[in-house]
Scaffold this motif. Sequence first.
Motif, mmCIF file in Angstrom:
data_model
loop_
_atom_site.group_PDB
_atom_site.id
_atom_site.type_symbol
_atom_site.label_atom_id
_atom_site.label_comp_id
_atom_site.label_asym_id
_atom_site.label_seq_id
_atom_site.Cartn_x
_atom_site.Cartn_y
_atom_site.Cartn_z
ATOM 1 N N LEU A 35 0.757 -1.282 0.093
ATOM 2 C CA LEU A 35 -0.033 -0.055 -0.075
ATOM 3 C C LEU A 35 0.804 1.071 0.001
ATOM 4 O O LEU A 35 0.728 2.054 -0.602
ATOM 5 C CB LEU A 35 -0.951 0.029 1.095
ATOM 6 C CG LEU A 35 -1.805 1.071 1.344
ATOM 7 C CD1 LEU A 35 -2.793 1.528 -0.010
ATOM 8 C CD2 LEU A 35 -2.832 1.056 2.397
ATOM 9 N N ARG A 79 1.859 1.625 -3.337
ATOM 10 C CA ARG A 79 0.684 2.062 -4.350
ATOM 11 C C ARG A 79 0.392 3.581 -3.958
ATOM 12 O O ARG A 79 0.210 4.425 -5.157
ATOM 13 C CB ARG A 79 -0.395 1.346 -3.920
ATOM 14 C CG ARG A 79 -1.352 1.530 -4.942
ATOM 15 C CD ARG A 79 -2.638 0.503 -5.182
ATOM 16 N NE ARG A 79 -3.162 0.110 -3.946
ATOM 17 C CZ ARG A 79 -2.905 -0.756 -2.833
ATOM 18 N NH1 ARG A 79 -2.148 -1.851 -3.195
ATOM 19 N NH2 ARG A 79 -3.925 -0.943 -1.978
ATOM 20 N N LYS A 80 0.476 4.020 -2.589
ATOM 21 C CA LYS A 80 0.156 5.460 -2.465
ATOM 22 C C LYS A 80 1.121 6.614 -3.004
ATOM 23 O O LYS A 80 0.751 7.490 -3.597
ATOM 24 C CB LYS A 80 0.058 5.797 -1.032
ATOM 25 C CG LYS A 80 -1.478 5.167 -0.390
ATOM 26 C CD LYS A 80 -1.544 5.604 1.025
ATOM 27 C CE LYS A 80 -2.811 5.100 1.425
ATOM 28 N NZ LYS A 80 -3.934 6.039 0.987
ATOM 29 N N THR A 102 -5.559 8.264 -6.242
ATOM 30 C CA THR A 102 -5.333 8.167 -4.626
ATOM 31 C C THR A 102 -5.076 6.994 -4.155
ATOM 32 O O THR A 102 -5.146 6.630 -2.846
ATOM 33 C CB THR A 102 -7.016 8.536 -4.204
ATOM 34 O OG1 THR A 102 -7.891 7.582 -5.129
ATOM 35 C CG2 THR A 102 -7.440 9.842 -4.569
ATOM 36 N N GLY A 103 -4.558 5.874 -4.906
ATOM 37 C CA GLY A 103 -4.151 4.624 -4.291
ATOM 38 C C GLY A 103 -5.425 3.749 -4.010
ATOM 39 O O GLY A 103 -4.901 2.616 -3.337
ATOM 40 N N ARG A 104 -6.315 3.879 -4.600
ATOM 41 C CA ARG A 104 -7.515 2.981 -4.361
ATOM 42 C C ARG A 104 -7.779 1.841 -5.511
ATOM 43 O O ARG A 104 -8.654 1.306 -5.383
ATOM 44 C CB ARG A 104 -8.617 3.581 -4.190
ATOM 45 C CG ARG A 104 -8.601 4.603 -2.665
ATOM 46 C CD ARG A 104 -10.106 5.297 -2.613
ATOM 47 N NE ARG A 104 -10.247 6.230 -3.466
ATOM 48 C CZ ARG A 104 -11.320 6.545 -4.393
ATOM 49 N NH1 ARG A 104 -12.209 5.496 -4.589
ATOM 50 N NH2 ARG A 104 -11.286 7.512 -5.095
ATOM 51 N N MET A 144 -0.613 0.183 6.468
ATOM 52 C CA MET A 144 0.601 1.163 6.305
ATOM 53 C C MET A 144 1.551 1.181 7.626
ATOM 54 O O MET A 144 2.712 1.985 7.437
ATOM 55 C CB MET A 144 -0.156 2.660 6.353
ATOM 56 C CG MET A 144 -0.863 2.780 5.167
ATOM 57 S SD MET A 144 0.337 3.022 3.522
ATOM 58 C CE MET A 144 1.251 4.588 4.276
ATOM 59 N N LEU A 201 4.517 10.412 1.224
ATOM 60 C CA LEU A 201 3.438 9.597 2.209
ATOM 61 C C LEU A 201 3.371 10.716 3.271
ATOM 62 O O LEU A 201 4.060 10.530 4.271
ATOM 63 C CB LEU A 201 4.068 8.195 2.655
ATOM 64 C CG LEU A 201 4.218 7.171 1.659
ATOM 65 C CD1 LEU A 201 4.727 5.855 2.357
ATOM 66 C CD2 LEU A 201 3.039 6.924 0.914
ATOM 67 N N ASP A 209 -5.737 12.352 7.334
ATOM 68 C CA ASP A 209 -4.345 12.566 6.634
ATOM 69 C C ASP A 209 -4.239 14.110 6.151
ATOM 70 O O ASP A 209 -3.011 14.501 5.767
ATOM 71 C CB ASP A 209 -3.976 11.797 5.627
ATOM 72 C CG ASP A 209 -5.258 11.720 4.170
ATOM 73 O OD1 ASP A 209 -5.916 12.543 4.634
ATOM 74 O OD2 ASP A 209 -5.098 10.740 3.582
#
Length: 304
Positions: free
Chosen positions: A22, A25-26, A62-64, A120, A251, A267
């Motif tokens: 993740l 990916r983010k 958005t990493g989804r 995370m 991040l 966040d």
Amino acid sequence: MAADRQAPSILGFPHRPEWGPLAHRKALAGYLRRCRDHAGVAPRQAARCIHTSEATISRMETGRAAFKLADVEQLLDVYQMRDPHERDRVARLVQEAAKPEVWQPYANAAPPLLRPLLAMEPAARRIISYEPQLVPGWLQTEEYAETVIRAVHPTKPAREIAERVALRMQRIEMLRRAESPPVLLAVVDSEVFRRPVGTPGVMYRQIKHLLALLEEMPYRLHLQIAPLTVGAAGAIGHPVVHLRFFTPEYLPDMVYLEQYEGAIYRDKPSDSERYQAILNNLCGVANPASQTPALLEQALRTWR
């Protein structure tokens, strides 16, 4: 104009498998969004280029959404991002982002709202947590964890309880890894060691476990106990976890706020800074970490 601005780069985000899919990916999602902005390409235009929807571009940025290397490379062509070093790093991150998350072997037992935290936290440089009711999950013994989970989920079958316990037990391993382990600063309310969870033997062994962990990881684990005299500083009322990552430019800090029937994530920088200040204040008024072994030894006598 776009050409006058410095082009985005992903080279500052390393390929670190121990940080988890993740995180990769983010980081990649933010990079793709910055590349599109730099090129002056609208989301709808980017979507047409890879024959998908604007909503899919949004999920990618958005990493989804999962990444397909062919789609990512095509987008980089559209964004005129041709640097071979950048593209090589992107390919490695896409590969890493496709791997199973740390919680996936326990998918049936991992609550959906907990999964982002589980995914995370391996990428964190520093974790600060406050727990007003229980020993923090990372630090629980197997029998303590089972007692807590059974109390919260009394109707769950034994197999699922066992899976939830196994998931909780593996979380401490990130502190033991050789490569870039997080530092955990955990603050707990003093009442945690007076509140019986299971039998006196369960409590006794839990406190002994904490003492052993402090001795095992003196530079990676810091535990502070907040007495009742901290007053309003300790009246948060629910667990809080604040994650800060090795690469904050890729991040941003993440805050996890646990509730009985769910969880909330924050966040935005303003939220992160607010909870950081709350936790810093609590750390400042709690007993220093150097006093924790003596306080735990004192609590131990209660459960003999």
